[in-house]
Design a protein around this motif. Structure first.
Motif, PDB file in Angstrom:
ATOM      1  N   ASN A  99       0.698  -1.160  -0.092  1.00 33.89           N
ATOM      2  CA  ASN A  99      -0.033  -0.031   0.021  1.00 33.89           C
ATOM      3  C   ASN A  99       0.819   1.142   0.058  1.00 33.89           C
ATOM      4  O   ASN A  99       0.482   2.285  -0.381  1.00 33.89           O
ATOM      5  CB  ASN A  99      -0.982   0.013   1.448  1.00 33.89           C
ATOM      6  N   LEU A 100       2.124   1.270   0.562  1.00 33.76           N
ATOM      7  CA  LEU A 100       3.097   2.527   0.523  1.00 33.76           C
ATOM      8  C   LEU A 100       3.725   2.618  -0.766  1.00 33.76           C
ATOM      9  O   LEU A 100       4.267   3.568  -0.878  1.00 33.76           O
ATOM     10  CB  LEU A 100       3.944   2.373   1.573  1.00 33.76           C
ATOM     11  N   SER A 138       3.796  -6.562   6.505  1.00 34.30           N
ATOM     12  CA  SER A 138       3.440  -5.448   6.773  1.00 34.30           C
ATOM     13  C   SER A 138       4.034  -4.140   5.586  1.00 34.30           C
ATOM     14  O   SER A 138       5.078  -4.527   5.178  1.00 34.30           O
ATOM     15  CB  SER A 138       3.854  -4.706   8.277  1.00 34.30           C
ATOM     16  N   ALA A 139       3.085  -3.111   5.463  1.00 29.26           N
ATOM     17  CA  ALA A 139       3.834  -2.118   4.568  1.00 29.26           C
ATOM     18  C   ALA A 139       5.033  -1.424   4.852  1.00 29.26           C
ATOM     19  O   ALA A 139       5.841  -1.355   4.101  1.00 29.26           O
ATOM     20  CB  ALA A 139       2.594  -1.308   4.385  1.00 29.26           C
ATOM     21  N   GLN A 140       5.240  -1.485   6.226  1.00 28.94           N
ATOM     22  CA  GLN A 140       6.445  -0.825   6.443  1.00 28.94           C
ATOM     23  C   GLN A 140       7.720  -1.855   6.480  1.00 28.94           C
ATOM     24  O   GLN A 140       8.793  -1.416   5.988  1.00 28.94           O
ATOM     25  CB  GLN A 140       6.470  -0.300   8.404  1.00 28.94           C
ATOM     26  N   THR A 141       7.541  -3.066   6.547  1.00 26.39           N
ATOM     27  CA  THR A 141       8.560  -4.000   6.354  1.00 26.39           C
ATOM     28  C   THR A 141       8.855  -4.044   4.740  1.00 26.39           C
ATOM     29  O   THR A 141       9.918  -4.146   4.349  1.00 26.39           O
ATOM     30  CB  THR A 141       8.028  -5.539   6.815  1.00 26.39           C
ATOM     31  N   VAL A 142       7.816  -3.989   4.223  1.00 26.73           N
ATOM     32  CA  VAL A 142       7.803  -4.013   2.454  1.00 26.73           C
ATOM     33  C   VAL A 142       8.732  -2.741   2.243  1.00 26.73           C
ATOM     34  O   VAL A 142       9.417  -2.728   1.139  1.00 26.73           O
ATOM     35  CB  VAL A 142       6.666  -4.283   1.639  1.00 26.73           C
ATOM     36  N   GLY A 143       8.552  -1.707   2.727  1.00 31.66           N
ATOM     37  CA  GLY A 143       9.060  -0.392   2.219  1.00 31.66           C
ATOM     38  C   GLY A 143      10.602  -0.521   2.709  1.00 31.66           C
ATOM     39  O   GLY A 143      11.354   0.343   2.149  1.00 31.66           O
ATOM     40  N   ASN A 144      10.860  -1.315   3.747  1.00 35.06           N
ATOM     41  CA  ASN A 144      12.467  -1.278   4.095  1.00 35.06           C
ATOM     42  C   ASN A 144      13.108  -2.470   3.121  1.00 35.06           C
ATOM     43  O   ASN A 144      14.258  -2.428   3.279  1.00 35.06           O
ATOM     44  CB  ASN A 144      12.562  -1.727   5.581  1.00 35.06           C
ATOM     45  N   ILE A 145      12.383  -3.142   2.494  1.00 34.23           N
ATOM     46  CA  ILE A 145      13.119  -4.323   1.913  1.00 34.23           C
ATOM     47  C   ILE A 145      14.550  -3.886   0.891  1.00 34.23           C
ATOM     48  O   ILE A 145      15.441  -4.385   1.053  1.00 34.23           O
ATOM     49  CB  ILE A 145      12.342  -5.118   0.966  1.00 34.23           C
ATOM     50  N   GLU A 146      14.133  -3.057   0.066  1.00 36.56           N
ATOM     51  CA  GLU A 146      15.346  -2.348  -0.854  1.00 36.56           C
ATOM     52  C   GLU A 146      16.352  -2.042  -0.031  1.00 36.56           C
ATOM     53  O   GLU A 146      17.767  -2.275  -0.357  1.00 36.56           O
ATOM     54  CB  GLU A 146      14.809  -1.378  -1.732  1.00 36.56           C
ATOM     55  N   GLU A 162       0.711   2.523  -7.106  1.00 43.21           N
ATOM     56  CA  GLU A 162       0.114   1.542  -7.724  1.00 43.21           C
ATOM     57  C   GLU A 162       0.661   1.125  -9.178  1.00 43.21           C
ATOM     58  O   GLU A 162       0.665   0.365  -9.560  1.00 43.21           O
ATOM     59  CB  GLU A 162      -1.506   1.684  -7.873  1.00 43.21           C
ATOM     60  N   LYS A 163       1.020   2.241  -9.758  1.00 37.04           N
ATOM     61  CA  LYS A 163       1.569   2.068 -11.278  1.00 37.04           C
ATOM     62  C   LYS A 163       2.713   1.353 -11.185  1.00 37.04           C
ATOM     63  O   LYS A 163       3.269   0.587 -11.913  1.00 37.04           O
ATOM     64  CB  LYS A 163       1.865   3.602 -11.783  1.00 37.04           C
ATOM     65  N   ASN A 164       3.598   1.492 -10.080  1.00 38.06           N
ATOM     66  CA  ASN A 164       4.912   0.551  -9.907  1.00 38.06           C
ATOM     67  C   ASN A 164       4.793  -0.754  -9.120  1.00 38.06           C
ATOM     68  O   ASN A 164       5.910  -1.630  -9.109  1.00 38.06           O
ATOM     69  CB  ASN A 164       6.036   1.250  -9.092  1.00 38.06           C
ATOM     70  N   GLN A 165       3.596  -1.023  -8.340  1.00 34.79           N
ATOM     71  CA  GLN A 165       3.550  -2.363  -7.796  1.00 34.79           C
ATOM     72  C   GLN A 165       3.794  -3.498  -8.365  1.00 34.79           C
ATOM     73  O   GLN A 165       4.559  -4.423  -8.189  1.00 34.79           O
ATOM     74  CB  GLN A 165       2.225  -2.381  -7.062  1.00 34.79           C
ATOM     75  N   ARG A 166       3.154  -3.882  -9.750  1.00 38.91           N
ATOM     76  CA  ARG A 166       3.374  -4.797 -10.447  1.00 38.91           C
ATOM     77  C   ARG A 166       5.092  -4.724 -10.931  1.00 38.91           C
ATOM     78  O   ARG A 166       5.373  -6.360 -10.828  1.00 38.91           O
ATOM     79  CB  ARG A 166       2.625  -4.689 -11.761  1.00 38.91           C
ATOM     80  N   THR A 167       5.469  -3.943 -11.198  1.00 37.18           N
ATOM     81  CA  THR A 167       6.934  -4.101 -11.796  1.00 37.18           C
ATOM     82  C   THR A 167       7.985  -4.314 -10.662  1.00 37.18           C
ATOM     83  O   THR A 167       8.947  -4.872 -10.848  1.00 37.18           O
ATOM     84  CB  THR A 167       7.453  -2.906 -12.588  1.00 37.18           C
ATOM     85  N   ARG A 168       7.613  -3.812  -9.553  1.00 34.50           N
ATOM     86  CA  ARG A 168       8.447  -4.167  -8.283  1.00 34.50           C
ATOM     87  C   ARG A 168       8.111  -5.091  -7.412  1.00 34.50           C
ATOM     88  O   ARG A 168       9.041  -5.654  -6.521  1.00 34.50           O
ATOM     89  CB  ARG A 168       8.423  -2.737  -7.358  1.00 34.50           C
ATOM     90  N   SER A 169       7.244  -5.983  -7.724  1.00 36.69           N
ATOM     91  CA  SER A 169       6.728  -6.886  -6.682  1.00 36.69           C
ATOM     92  C   SER A 169       7.588  -8.047  -6.811  1.00 36.69           C
ATOM     93  O   SER A 169       8.045  -8.708  -6.015  1.00 36.69           O
ATOM     94  CB  SER A 169       5.123  -7.489  -7.034  1.00 36.69           C
ATOM     95  N   LEU A 170       8.094  -8.473  -8.230  1.00 33.85           N
ATOM     96  CA  LEU A 170       9.046  -9.553  -8.258  1.00 33.85           C
ATOM     97  C   LEU A 170      10.341  -9.525  -7.655  1.00 33.85           C
ATOM     98  O   LEU A 170      10.888 -10.426  -6.856  1.00 33.85           O
ATOM     99  CB  LEU A 170       9.165  -9.859  -9.727  1.00 33.85           C
ATOM    100  N   ASP A 171      10.714  -8.168  -7.731  1.00 34.19           N
ATOM    101  CA  ASP A 171      12.258  -7.922  -7.208  1.00 34.19           C
ATOM    102  C   ASP A 171      11.991  -8.120  -5.746  1.00 34.19           C
ATOM    103  O   ASP A 171      12.870  -8.576  -4.911  1.00 34.19           O
ATOM    104  CB  ASP A 171      12.642  -6.574  -7.715  1.00 34.19           C
ATOM    105  N   LEU A 172      11.002  -7.291  -5.141  1.00 24.69           N
ATOM    106  CA  LEU A 172      10.757  -7.335  -3.741  1.00 24.69           C
ATOM    107  C   LEU A 172      10.833  -8.638  -3.140  1.00 24.69           C
ATOM    108  O   LEU A 172      11.331  -8.944  -1.943  1.00 24.69           O
ATOM    109  CB  LEU A 172       9.605  -6.177  -3.363  1.00 24.69           C
ATOM    110  N   THR A 173       9.881  -9.576  -4.048  1.00 24.37           N
ATOM    111  CA  THR A 173       9.743 -10.932  -3.349  1.00 24.37           C
ATOM    112  C   THR A 173      11.049 -11.693  -3.383  1.00 24.37           C
ATOM    113  O   THR A 173      11.349 -12.397  -2.130  1.00 24.37           O
ATOM    114  CB  THR A 173       8.818 -11.899  -4.345  1.00 24.37           C
TER     115      THR A 173
END
Length: 510
Positions: A30-31, A120-128, A34-45
């Motif tokens: 959620n943080l 959590s959204a905060q955890t996802v935001g810190n992944i990179e 939306e336009k970048n969620q699909r492209t970034r989801s694979l790398d974040l995973t």
């Protein structure tokens, strides 16, 4: 993903099948735009899986398998967490520079659907940012396998790189220190600057004394810059060793400061105290007292401050910092209670330096011992007796107990000489002899006239009290002893029959 355990298992299973787009459903993005969620989801995973594996955060045994996140408490367990529904669960921490970043699973409701558990959204935001610190470097592919061996989560090559950099900075620090020493020596030796020989020796001596601590300070400063973000490939080892390197930097700077304080204190003593003449003896004692005590006070404060500053870096590490500060607080209370006499003597030492009831070089009588104050330390004073013994006296006694100081206000001293004679003695002749003997002695100050008076009479003797004076307490005491000895010789030779005697009256019995 109705339970925390199911979410963690779903994410790991999808990653193992390389279905990264499916695993991305376990991330709350959620943080992220939306336009970048699909492209970034694979790398974040992929990055999150690397971090969870690297830091051993696939903690299935600790995950509850209930939609409300509740952990059934064992019988008799009173934990504040168990038995209470939760909206988030912490998997653990990942070190990031000087702080610890938590990794959470949280319960999320989307519309009218049933709540689900996600990262959590905060955890996802810190992944990179976390991945940038811990991801394998490109050049690691070319390293042998044994250099990639990890010790406490840090690769062996990182430890080796840090040690090599430390040795390199030691060399840099040594070169800078010695170069500074050479430049200063060359500068002060140039006659056109008209610097005295004493100043030249002093500056060269200062540079020589500061070379080693300055080398360590420069080295630790450069290494601390490195582990504070100066070299991104060492982020992992930097997070673990940064507090230790900071502590080394603080204590090397403390070492440098102590050397500097001692140097200037010694130079002040050499130039402003030792060069004073005998007529400034009082000023010498006062200055020696200031230098002796305040030098130690400054060093003591510097040590305490360095310990506090050194621990401040550990305070930034939440778990370890709290443990250290709590332990330090408890230990501080215990040590404070146990060390009351020590702290009291240190405070008394500062009071002695300020009020100066005694000073270095003073002649005092304490506990019946005639002594000279030889040194004033942190918690005790060293008194040198006339027979070369040393009395170790706590500082508090100099404040709380009575001390007879023979040279407190001025150096000039008068000492009494007591004589006992019989009633028939010629007091006028004794007075003349006393004055003559005193004036002929080289210890007499040539200013104060010697005197002798009848101060008491008893049924058997007459008590005479003479007064002799000298330039100092030691000289006055020695003069009194020598005059007393000569007067005893005079009385024995010239008025022997008038020395104190006992009289008996004999009567004729009937």
């Amino acid at each position: 993903m109705a339970t925390p355990l199911a979410t963690l298992g779903f994410f790991q299973s999808a990653v193992m099948k390389q279905q990264y787009d499916l695993a991305a459903y376990a991330l709350n993005m959620n943080l992220i735009d939306e336009k970048n969620q699909r492209t970034r989801s694979l790398d974040l995973t992929k990055q999150l899986d690397f971090l969870l594996s690297e830091k051993e955060l696939y903690v299935f045994d600790d995950m509850p398998d209930r939609p409300d996140g509740l952990i059934e408490p064992p019988l008799g367990n009173d934990s504040s967490v168990m038995g209470i529904p939760r909206r988030s669960i912490q998997l653990g921490y990942i070190e990031y520079r000087e702080r610890r970043v938590p990794v959470y699973l949280e319960r999320v409701r989307v519309g009218d659907q049933a709540p689900v558990w996600m990262f959590s959204a905060q955890t996802v935001g810190n992944i990179e940012n976390l991945y940038k610190q811990y991801h394998p470097s490109e050049f690691e592919r070319y390293l042998p396998t044994w250099l990639k061996f990890q010790f406490f989560g840090i690769a062996l090559w990182e430890f080796s790189a840090l040690i090599l950099f430390f040795l390199f900075t030691m060399g840099v620090g040594w070169i800078l220190s010695k170069s500074t020493e050479k430049l200063i020596s060359r500068y002060v030796d140039n006659e056109k600057y008209n610097i005295s020989a004493g100043s030249a020796n002093g500056v060269a001596d200062l540079a020589n004394k500061l070379t080693v601590p300055l080398t360590f300070t420069i080295s630790f400063s450069l290494v601390f810059t490195l582990v504070s973000g100066g070299f991104p490939y060492l982020d992992a080892v930097a997070s673990s060793t940064r507090p230790l390197i900071w502590t080394g930097l603080v204590f090397s700077a403390m070492w440098l400061g102590i050397r500097t304080i001692n140097f200037f204190a010694n130079r002040y003593q050499d130039m402003q105290i030792e060069n004073l003449g005998e007529e400034h003896f009082d000023k010498v004692r006062r200055r020696r007292t200031y230098v002796s005590i305040f030098r130690r006070v400054f060093i003591f404060v510097m040590i305490l401050g360095s310990i506090w500053i050194g621990l401040s870096e550990f305070a930034n590490m939440e778990g370890l910092g709290k443990t250290l500060l709590t332990s330090a607080g408890i230990a501080g209370v215990v040590i404070g209670i146990a060390a009351q006499p020590i702290l009291g003597n240190i405070i008394a030492g500062v009071q002695v330096a300020v009020t100066q009831p005694v000073r270095i070089g003073d002649s005092v009588i304490m506990d019946g011992n005639f002594s000279t104050v030889e040194d004033l330390r942190y918690t005790y004073a060293v008194l040198k007796t006339w027979d070369e013994r040393r009395l170790i006296v706590p500082m508090r006694q100099l404040i709380t107990e009575r001390v007879e100081n023979w040279s407190h206000t001025e150096v000039h001293q008068t000492c009494p000489v007591f004589l006992y004679i019989d009633y028939g003695a010629d007091i006028k002749a004794i007075r003349q002899q006393f004055i003559s003997v005193t004036k002929d002695n080289e210890l007499w100050d040539n200013e104060t006239e010697p005197e002798i008076f009848v101060v008491e009479v008893t049924e058997n003797t007459i008590q005479l009290r003479g007064a002799v004076s000298a330039v100092g307490p030691i000289e006055a005491w020695t003069l009194a002893c020598e005059v007393r000895e000569q007067m005893l010789g005079y009385l024995h030779q010239q008025q022997n029959k008038y020395l104190p005697t006992e009289r008996f009256t004999l009567t004729e019995s009937l």
